[in-house]
Write an enzyme that holds these catalytic residues in place. Structure first.
Site, PDB file in Angstrom:
ATOM      1  N   ASP A 124     -44.009   0.303  37.408  1.00  0.00           N
ATOM      2  CA  ASP A 124     -43.105   0.437  36.331  1.00  0.00           C
ATOM      3  C   ASP A 124     -42.059  -1.004  36.758  1.00  0.00           C
ATOM      4  O   ASP A 124     -41.400  -0.538  38.057  1.00  0.00           O
ATOM      5  CB  ASP A 124     -42.171   1.583  36.815  1.00  0.00           C
ATOM      6  CG  ASP A 124     -40.694   1.986  35.889  1.00  0.00           C
ATOM      7  OD1 ASP A 124     -40.459   0.803  35.276  1.00  0.00           O
ATOM      8  OD2 ASP A 124     -40.941   2.910  35.954  1.00  0.00           O
TER       9      ASP A 124
ATOM     10  N   TYR B  93     -31.577  -2.398  20.182  1.00  0.00           N
ATOM     11  CA  TYR B  93     -32.551  -3.540  21.129  1.00  0.00           C
ATOM     12  C   TYR B  93     -31.709  -4.500  20.546  1.00  0.00           C
ATOM     13  O   TYR B  93     -32.929  -4.777  21.606  1.00  0.00           O
ATOM     14  CB  TYR B  93     -33.452  -2.455  19.479  1.00  0.00           C
ATOM     15  CG  TYR B  93     -35.020  -3.264  20.285  1.00  0.00           C
ATOM     16  CD1 TYR B  93     -35.770  -3.076  21.058  1.00  0.00           C
ATOM     17  CD2 TYR B  93     -35.617  -4.442  19.103  1.00  0.00           C
ATOM     18  CE1 TYR B  93     -37.172  -3.596  20.902  1.00  0.00           C
ATOM     19  CE2 TYR B  93     -36.255  -4.885  19.008  1.00  0.00           C
ATOM     20  CZ  TYR B  93     -37.299  -4.175  20.360  1.00  0.00           C
ATOM     21  OH  TYR B  93     -38.674  -5.507  20.013  1.00  0.00           O
TER      22      TYR B  93
ATOM     23  N   GLU C 289     -45.006   3.390  15.538  1.00  0.00           N
ATOM     24  CA  GLU C 289     -45.012   2.897  15.385  1.00  0.00           C
ATOM     25  C   GLU C 289     -44.571   2.208  13.331  1.00  0.00           C
ATOM     26  O   GLU C 289     -43.270   2.911  13.841  1.00  0.00           O
ATOM     27  CB  GLU C 289     -47.084   3.554  14.586  1.00  0.00           C
ATOM     28  CG  GLU C 289     -46.350   4.834  12.851  1.00  0.00           C
ATOM     29  CD  GLU C 289     -45.432   6.811  13.387  1.00  0.00           C
ATOM     30  OE1 GLU C 289     -45.552   6.462  15.020  1.00  0.00           O
ATOM     31  OE2 GLU C 289     -45.342   6.772  12.674  1.00  0.00           O
TER      32      GLU C 289
ATOM     33  N   GLN D 199     -36.282  -1.738   0.893  1.00  0.00           N
ATOM     34  CA  GLN D 199     -35.734  -3.052   1.653  1.00  0.00           C
ATOM     35  C   GLN D 199     -36.999  -3.953   1.682  1.00  0.00           C
ATOM     36  O   GLN D 199     -37.894  -3.430   1.752  1.00  0.00           O
ATOM     37  CB  GLN D 199     -35.647  -2.156   3.220  1.00  0.00           C
ATOM     38  CG  GLN D 199     -34.783  -1.225   3.657  1.00  0.00           C
ATOM     39  CD  GLN D 199     -36.619   0.549   2.603  1.00  0.00           C
ATOM     40  OE1 GLN D 199     -36.332   0.797   1.351  1.00  0.00           O
ATOM     41  NE2 GLN D 199     -36.662   1.296   3.848  1.00  0.00           N
TER      42      GLN D 199
ATOM     43  N   ALA E 191     -36.608 -10.445  16.501  1.00  0.00           N
ATOM     44  CA  ALA E 191     -35.896 -10.387  14.782  1.00  0.00           C
ATOM     45  C   ALA E 191     -34.550  -9.904  14.997  1.00  0.00           C
ATOM     46  O   ALA E 191     -33.507  -9.733  14.532  1.00  0.00           O
ATOM     47  CB  ALA E 191     -36.371 -10.374  13.286  1.00  0.00           C
TER      48      ALA E 191
ATOM     49  N   ASP F 281     -48.863  -2.110  32.665  1.00  0.00           N
ATOM     50  CA  ASP F 281     -48.211  -1.461  31.693  1.00  0.00           C
ATOM     51  C   ASP F 281     -47.192  -0.252  32.875  1.00  0.00           C
ATOM     52  O   ASP F 281     -48.223   0.403  34.434  1.00  0.00           O
ATOM     53  CB  ASP F 281     -48.437  -1.098  30.465  1.00  0.00           C
ATOM     54  CG  ASP F 281     -48.163  -0.191  29.545  1.00  0.00           C
ATOM     55  OD1 ASP F 281     -48.085  -1.213  28.877  1.00  0.00           O
ATOM     56  OD2 ASP F 281     -47.350   0.354  30.124  1.00  0.00           O
TER      57      ASP F 281
ATOM     58  N   ASN G   1     -41.838  -8.775  12.671  1.00  0.00           N
ATOM     59  CA  ASN G   1     -42.878  -7.707  12.558  1.00  0.00           C
ATOM     60  C   ASN G   1     -43.966  -8.058  12.594  1.00  0.00           C
ATOM     61  O   ASN G   1     -44.644  -8.144  12.017  1.00  0.00           O
ATOM     62  CB  ASN G   1     -42.601  -6.493  11.291  1.00  0.00           C
ATOM     63  CG  ASN G   1     -41.393  -6.584  10.766  1.00  0.00           C
ATOM     64  OD1 ASN G   1     -40.626  -5.400  11.513  1.00  0.00           O
ATOM     65  ND2 ASN G   1     -40.293  -6.595  10.103  1.00  0.00           N
TER      66      ASN G   1
ATOM     67  N   LYS H 153     -31.909  -7.397  23.550  1.00  0.00           N
ATOM     68  CA  LYS H 153     -33.328  -9.183  23.350  1.00  0.00           C
ATOM     69  C   LYS H 153     -32.474 -10.336  23.639  1.00  0.00           C
ATOM     70  O   LYS H 153     -32.557 -11.247  23.999  1.00  0.00           O
ATOM     71  CB  LYS H 153     -33.966  -8.961  21.946  1.00  0.00           C
ATOM     72  CG  LYS H 153     -35.215  -7.877  22.080  1.00  0.00           C
ATOM     73  CD  LYS H 153     -36.141  -8.000  23.106  1.00  0.00           C
ATOM     74  CE  LYS H 153     -37.131  -6.674  22.438  1.00  0.00           C
ATOM     75  NZ  LYS H 153     -38.467  -6.897  23.894  1.00  0.00           N
TER      76      LYS H 153
END
Ligand code: NAD
Length: 346
Positions: free
Chosen positions: A67, A162, A204, A233, A132, A47, A191, A166
């Site tokens: 990195d 984002y 978060e 939502q 997703a 990481d 999620n 992906k």
């Protein structure tokens, strides 16, 4: 009927080297722990965060700070690898991905270097954690959304920043199989939540944020909760243990090479319902305040699990109420640990 798929136990030797990137974070940290507990002896976890800041440091796992958006580090990371799991990304919840699109897009460098390094190192399999958010946003304008099936990513209109990263990286993984024969696995996570994830500070996700807000309200006595958006939502949420199980089966399924697949729960809930669950677990009822200007993402999103059920004879099925109770207890402990000056994840 198909039976549940092959796993790492069926195809790997216990001394094969497994490389996991993003291992200082939530999902890859859990993956490293799971593989170690199942007896794999050579795991290299990487990481860009310094090791003392990792959410989990697993004893006996080689833990490195690098990195991986830099080519030379990716080459070093993948040396000798039999399998590479790339879960490193600069990401967070809705607040982060709406605000920092450039950072999200730049994660393309990580996958681009890692897959090339894995290929050159002669790795047998490569896993990419997609999302997703790669799906066409125009199909997600209604809270009573039709669940998204794999083909709904095209015609492409992914989430800005984002989601496009992906989708592009998925394509890179597909072509490394078609042109170069590297066996790639691509899962579109919906999620993920659970203990040892970010629960405060801006990265978060909704389940952790809502649990924290309920815990804060109880602790302060100010019995209100601020909710991003109208609360109408809808989303589905997958418990971390099921995500780890799914990653393993998808990585080792010959029918899924270079084939993006949903990995998510199909239990659709509104954010208001999520709040009610957290209140119930916390034993309180709070006054709800809706912040309509806050980031809230698409109106509705759910995972169509037809393909995963057909291919693996399995789908994530842990009820949200159960997984949320475990998550709530863990965040509550973290909250009190932090108050008493102990080191915590967030
Ligand atoms: P996380 O933020 O907890 O973990 C990602 C880790 O990657 C972080 O620890 C971060 O420091 C590390 N990282 C970022 N840039 C790096 C770099 N240049 N080099 C090395 N490490 C770097 O996130 P997570 O929830 O564990 O997500 C893991 C993967 O799953 C990500 O690819 C994410 O996009 C994907 N995903 C997650 C969810 C979810 O709900 N958590 C949903 C869809 C997709």
């Amino acid at each position: 009927m198909a039976k549940e798929g092959k796993t790492a136990n069926d195809v790997l030797d216990k001394d094969d080297l497994i490389v996991i990137s993003g291992a200082g974070g939530f999902i890859a940290g859990a993956l490293a722990r799971d593989l170690k507990e199942r007896g794999f002896r050579k795991i290299r976890a990487i990481d860009k965060k310094p090791v003392p800041e990792w959410y989990q440091v697993v004893p006996g796992v080689e833990s490195l700070c690098m990195d991986l958006s830099k080519k030379e580090n990716a080459i070093e990371a993948c040396k000798g690898a039999t399998e590479v799991y790339n879960l490193a990304a600069d990401m967070g919840g809705m607040g982060f991905i709406e605000r920092f699109r450039i950072e999200c897009l730049r994660s393309v460098l990580i996958n681009t270097h890692m897959i090339e390094a894995a290929y050159r190192a002669g790795a047998e399999r490569y896993f990419f954690s997609s999302s997703a958010c790669a799906y066409n946003v125009e199909l997600q304008n209604d809270p009573q959304v039709r669940a998204l099936k794999e083909s709904d990513a095209y015609p492409a209109m992914a989430e800005r920043g984002y989601g496009w990263e992906k989708l592009f990286s998925e394509m890179v993984c597909e072509e490394y199989w078609h042109e170069r024969g590297l066996s790639t696995a691509i899962a579109r996570f919906h999620n993920v939540y659970g203990p040892y994830g970010s629960w405060d500070g801006g990265r978060e996700k909704a389940p952790a944020a809502i649990c924290r807000k309920v815990i804060e309200a109880k602790d302060s006595g100010d019995m209100k909760i601020n909710i991003w958006g109208s609360g109408e939502q809808t989303r589905s949420f997958m418990y971390i243990d099921e995500c780890i199980k799914g990653i393993d089966m998808i990585m080792h399924c010959d029918d899924l090479i270079a084939t993006p697949i949903n990995l998510g729960s199909s239990e659709l809930v509104s954010i208001n319902e999520l709040v009610s669950y957290a209140e119930e677990i916390g034993g309180v009822e709070l006054e709800r305040e809706y912040d309509l200007d806050a980031p809230q993402g698409v109106a509705g999103r759910n995972s169509d699990n037809t393909f995963i059920k057909k291919t693996l004879d399995w789908e994530p099925s842990k009820p949200l109420k159960e997984g949320l109770a475990e998550t709530y207890r863990w965040i509550e402990q973290q909250y009190h640990d932090r108050k008493s000056g102990k080191r915590t994840v967030s």
